[in-house]
Design a protein around this motif. Structure first.
Motif, PDB file in Angstrom:
ATOM      1  N   LEU A  67       0.810  -1.211   0.000  1.00 35.92           N
ATOM      2  CA  LEU A  67       0.000   0.000   0.000  1.00 35.92           C
ATOM      3  C   LEU A  67       0.848   1.268   0.000  1.00 35.92           C
ATOM      4  N   GLN A  68       2.155   1.124   0.238  1.00 32.88           N
ATOM      5  CA  GLN A  68       3.056   2.267   0.143  1.00 32.88           C
ATOM      6  C   GLN A  68       3.455   2.541  -1.304  1.00 32.88           C
TER       7      GLN A  68
ATOM      8  N   PHE B 100      -5.071   4.106   0.486  1.00 28.97           N
ATOM      9  CA  PHE B 100      -3.717   4.408   0.013  1.00 28.97           C
ATOM     10  C   PHE B 100      -3.684   5.809  -0.603  1.00 28.97           C
TER      11      PHE B 100
END
Length: 220
Positions: free
Chosen positions: A89-90, A169
């Motif tokens: 999700l980064q 996100f």
């Protein structure tokens, strides 16, 4: 060497055919091309069998689409994840693997589009925006997104088919987050992540079939 009239005529025809082919390829890749809607993911906005003209000048000029635009993009290689550990999700960017490496392979795949699959979806979020999907709604930077193009009863599930999905996100730079209007029947960025700008092929421009719906396809 003297070339008789018959041979000259044949050569002229071959030259005309080659020029016509080159022009057609250039127009298709850089300007616009027709296509047929083949899936249900954009119902009822775009239905199966409808014929569209795609505007590819946006790709040629490297323009970032706007929220609400209906775009086409190259289908990612990975179309779903089986566990939360597989999702980053980064860096929520769709993966493109096993793409052609040879010059001829790239030409047939990217220019002639032989063996290439594409999706038609609507742009929901832009670079730097925080996306969160919960309780059937989409939130951009903490505010509920007003989606007037959806049918009143449509809810947005966090996932369609996959065990887990991209649902909380920030959209990376030079990427967009896109979904189909038919939220429960759409394989989209919820499953595979955001689409890099260089993978966006075109923006849907005109619907020319059926004739009673002829006209420009505007974002709503």
């Amino acid at each position: 060497m003297v070339i008789n009239d018959k041979v000259r005529n044949i050569l002229e025809w071959i030259l005309c055919i080659v020029i016509a082919f080159v022009l057609a390829v250039l127009i298709k890749y850089f300007v616009g091309t027709p296509t047929i809607v083949s899936q249900v993911s954009m119902n009822p906005t775009l239905k199966e069998g409808q014929r569209l003209i795609l505007n590819r000048l946006t790709r040629t000029l490297g323009e970032m689409p706007q929220r609400g635009d209906i775009i086409t993009f190259e289908a990612p290689t990975i179309k779903g994840y089986n566990s939360i550990e597989e999702i980053d999700l980064q860096n929520p960017v769709a993966k493109y693997e096993d793409e052609p490496t040879s010059l001829w392979g790239k030409f047939t795949y990217y220019v002639l589009e032989i063996g290439k699959n594409s999706y038609i979806k609507r742009v929901i979020a832009l670079p730097g925006e925080h996306v969160k999907i919960e309780n059937g709604k989409v939130y951009i930077n903490g505010e509920e997104l007003q989606e007037d193009y959806l049918q009143p009863e449509v809810q947005t599930p966090t996932s369609v088919g996959a065990v887990t999905s991209f649902n909380d996100f920030v959209v990376p730079e030079n990427c967009v987050f896109a979904m189909g209007d038919n939220r429960t029947q759409s394989t989209d960025c919820r499953e595979f992540g955001c689409i890099p700008l260089e993978k966006i092929e075109s923006k849907v421009w005109i619907r020319f079939w059926p004739l009673d719906l002829w006209g420009k396809v505007d974002k709503k």
